[in-house]
Write an enzyme that holds these catalytic residues in place. Structure first.
Site, short mmCIF file in Angstrom:
data_model
loop_
_atom_site.label_atom_id
_atom_site.label_comp_id
_atom_site.label_asym_id
_atom_site.label_seq_id
_atom_site.Cartn_x
_atom_site.Cartn_y
_atom_site.Cartn_z
N PRO A 181 35.63 44.94 30.89
CA PRO A 181 34.21 45.08 31.13
C PRO A 181 33.90 46.09 32.21
CG PRO A 181 35.01 42.95 31.90
CD PRO A 181 36.18 43.79 31.61
N GLU A 182 32.87 46.82 31.96
CA GLU A 182 32.31 47.73 32.95
C GLU A 182 31.01 47.09 33.44
OE1 GLU A 182 32.54 51.79 31.45
OE2 GLU A 182 33.91 51.14 29.92
N HIS B 47 45.76 31.13 27.01
CA HIS B 47 45.30 32.22 27.88
C HIS B 47 44.27 31.77 28.91
CE1 HIS B 47 47.74 34.94 25.67
NE2 HIS B 47 47.08 34.74 24.54
#
Length: 270
Positions: A2-3, A91
């Site tokens: 993510p940005e 995860h």
DNA sequence: ACGTCCTCCTGTTCGC
DNA sequence: TGCGAACAGGAGGACG
């Protein structure tokens, strides 16, 4: 992953789910995910209620009663609110168990993300956030120009440097260069002050549009199952054909990062 | 101070 | 098909 726009989407989404929830317990299943002593992380935060979620650049900042912690999702980090009894998937590395029977799970396939306790009062001025440059809407063109105009590094690489401006990652760096019609390999020193001013304006515009679309979903980003739509607007990143001239999009590695551009439309050096 | 390389991880895709 | 290499939206540290 993510940005800034994706992290902002996560922030807004998560606020609806977790504000006001009291942390009854924290289970750390992979303790390298915590920067510093994970026992201290757990003992400090247990019993506190989440009051707000802030964001600086690509960092989320969870604000609690007396303390705060930052969470950087790096490439693949995600949050999911689940029933506390839900089975842990392989995860999911950390669970915040709330007193209402729900749990916030941190999931991260590549285990690159990190969480770290910070001071609620002074976090913008302490590490790790103190290293960050301004977000594009706070950026002063003159100050950014001073940081760029002596560098021989490609302008695209400089866009990724969070100390100069924060929030831009590889996808948006490619898109910003395309929007500027600038060749991504152009050395910083060849970009004029006028073009830097334009670069900041374009960065702002593209990040704002992406936030309005809920961010970009390429393969793993989602905020509690909510995915972004900005990938529909991508003009060069992962694309084959230039939307302006119909010519081919070139992909090459620039300082180790996949870089997409149109050789015909992005000839400008500076 | 600056730039380059390596590392942290796992999963998927690519090339032979 | 099989299998290893390369690559994926990030960033910090070591080194020259």
């Amino acid at each position: 992953m993510p940005e800034l726009p994706e992290v902002e989407t996560v922030r807004r989404t998560l606020k609806h789910f977790v504000i006001g929830k009291e942390i009854k317990a924290i289970q750390v299943h992979y303790d390298k995910i915590i920067v510093g002593d994970s026992n201290r992380f757990v003992s400090t935060l247990t019993g506190q209620t989440i009051r707000d979620i802030d964001r600086l650049g690509k960092y989320l900042v969870f604000i609690l009663d007396r303390d705060a912690f930052v969470s950087h999702l790096r490439m693949e980090g995600k949050y999911h609110l689940v029933d506390a009894a839900a089975p842990l998937n392989k995860h999911q590395h950390l669970s915040f168990v709330f007193s209402d029977g729900t749990a916030l799970r941190y999931q991260d396939t590549r285990k690159f993300g990190r969480l770290e306790l910070v001071s609620k009062e002074t976090y913008p001025y302490d590490l790790p956030l103190s290293k960050l440059g301004p977000e594009p809407w706070e950026a002063d063109p003159e100050a950014i120009y001073q940081k760029i105009h002596r560098s021989s590094l490609p302008i695209k690489t400089l866009l990724l440097d969070q100390r100069i401006m924060t929030g831009i990652g590889n996808i948006y760096a490619n898109e910003i260069c395309f929007s500027m019609s600038i060749n991504p390999t152009t050395p910083g020193k060849r970009v004029s002050k006028k073009r830097i001013t334009e670069l900041i304006a374009v960065s702002k515009e593209i990040l704002e549009q992406a936030i309005a679309q809920g961010g970009t979903t390429i393969h793993s980003f989602d905020a509690n199952g909510i995915t972004g739509l900005f990938q529909m607007q991508l003009k060069v990143h992962m694309q084959k054909v230039c939307p302006v001239c119909d010519g081919p999009i070139t992909k090459e590695m620039v300082r180790g990062r996949g870089t997409y551009y149109c050789q015909a439309c992005q000839k400008k050096k500076g």
